[in-house]
Each structure stands twice: as C-alpha cells, then as structure tokens.
Design a protein around this motif. Structure first.
Motif, PDB file in Angstrom:
ATOM      1  N   GLY A  32       0.806  -1.218   0.000  1.00 40.81           N
ATOM      2  CA  GLY A  32       0.000   0.000   0.000  1.00 40.81           C
ATOM      3  C   GLY A  32       0.836   1.263   0.000  1.00 40.81           C
ATOM      4  O   GLY A  32       0.325   2.357  -0.192  1.00 40.81           O
ATOM      5  N   ASN A  33       2.128   1.163   0.221  1.00 47.15           N
ATOM      6  CA  ASN A  33       2.991   2.339   0.310  1.00 47.15           C
ATOM      7  C   ASN A  33       3.790   2.602  -0.959  1.00 47.15           C
ATOM      8  O   ASN A  33       4.687   3.423  -0.962  1.00 47.15           O
ATOM      9  N   GLY A  34       3.507   1.916  -2.014  1.00 49.09           N
ATOM     10  CA  GLY A  34       4.227   2.126  -3.260  1.00 49.09           C
ATOM     11  C   GLY A  34       5.544   1.395  -3.267  1.00 49.09           C
ATOM     12  O   GLY A  34       5.909   0.680  -2.332  1.00 49.09           O
ATOM     13  N   ASP A  82       4.382   6.310   2.357  1.00 53.39           N
ATOM     14  CA  ASP A  82       3.170   6.841   1.741  1.00 53.39           C
ATOM     15  C   ASP A  82       3.287   8.350   1.525  1.00 53.39           C
ATOM     16  O   ASP A  82       4.201   8.989   2.044  1.00 53.39           O
ATOM     17  N   GLU A 125       1.705  10.822   2.746  1.00 51.99           N
ATOM     18  CA  GLU A 125       1.644  11.622   3.975  1.00 51.99           C
ATOM     19  C   GLU A 125       3.016  11.738   4.622  1.00 51.99           C
ATOM     20  O   GLU A 125       3.370  12.782   5.159  1.00 51.99           O
ATOM     21  N   ASP A 126       3.796  10.654   4.597  1.00 53.82           N
ATOM     22  CA  ASP A 126       5.155  10.706   5.128  1.00 53.82           C
ATOM     23  C   ASP A 126       6.013  11.692   4.330  1.00 53.82           C
ATOM     24  O   ASP A 126       6.798  12.457   4.905  1.00 53.82           O
TER      25      ASP A 126
END
Length: 131
Positions: free
Chosen positions: A3-5, A10, A12-13
């Motif tokens: 989900g984080n690529g 992500d 947002e980070d």
C-alpha cells in the motif's frame, strides 16, 4: 508494503518530511538574518524574506511640495536680482504651456509651496556681473 508504493513510504510521510525540512530552512535563514542584523552587515537577499526586525522606519512626513499644495509661478529676475511674479498657475502643465514660447532668459518657471515668500525666487540666482 504493497500500500505504500515501491519506495515503502506513503504520500503523507513525504509531505511531513517536506514540511519539516521547509520549517528548518526557514528557521536557519531567520537566524542568519538575525545575526547579520546584529553585526550591522547589510544582507542583499534580506528583502526577499520581509522586513528585518528592528529596522522598521517611520514614514517621513509629506512636504507641501509633495502634496502639491502651492502654485506654479512664471517669474522674472531683474538686473538687481529681485524676482517679480508675472503669472501664477495651478498646474505645472499650464505654466509650461504659457512659458513655452519664452525667449527672455530672465523669465523662469518654478513651483512655490503655499507659505513661501516670493523672495525665495531671488535667492541663488546667478546673475552676470558687469565690470
């Protein structure tokens, strides 16, 4: 992780890191400007970041001439150095239009603020001295 690529973080980070970096750079520049102001050094790029603290200057009061409170006078200076007003106009353009065909070198145009004596026109004129 899926989900984080592909890089493992992500969006947002990424935004949080960019925001913290921006705040750090801003703080660093603020401290540098503060030190420069304390040491009296003129920083050429300081104007990009707003007014430096402690360097605010009060606006100078407007003079009568800057406000436009006065008249434009066409005057003549005689051989003794005494000035006499020939005509008075409200605007510079009107005075210059009236003066444009002048061939007399002793006839001039000048702004006179209200409250100033006409005698000021005589001051500082360079008259030819005859021997």
């Amino acid at each position: 992780m899926s989900g984080n690529g592909q890089f493992g973080f992500d969006p947002e980070d990424f935004e949080r890191v960019a925001r913290e970096a921006g705040d750090g750079i801003r703080d660093m520049l603020g401290q540098a400007m503060k030190k420069a102001n304390q040491s009296g050094v003129d920083v050429p790029w300081a104007g990009l970041f707003g007014a430096a603290p402690g360097k605010a200057t009060a606006p100078e009061p407007e003079t009568t001439g800057q406000k436009g409170d006065g008249v434009w006078a066409i005057y003549t200076v005689d051989e003794t150095g005494t000035a006499g007003v020939d005509q008075v106009f409200a605007t510079e353009l009107d005075a210059l239009r009236a003066h444009r065909d002048n061939v007399d070198p002793s006839r001039k145009v000048r702004f006179l603020p209200y409250g100033v004596s006409v005698g000021i026109l005589s001051a500082g004129t360079d008259l030819p001295t005859e021997e």
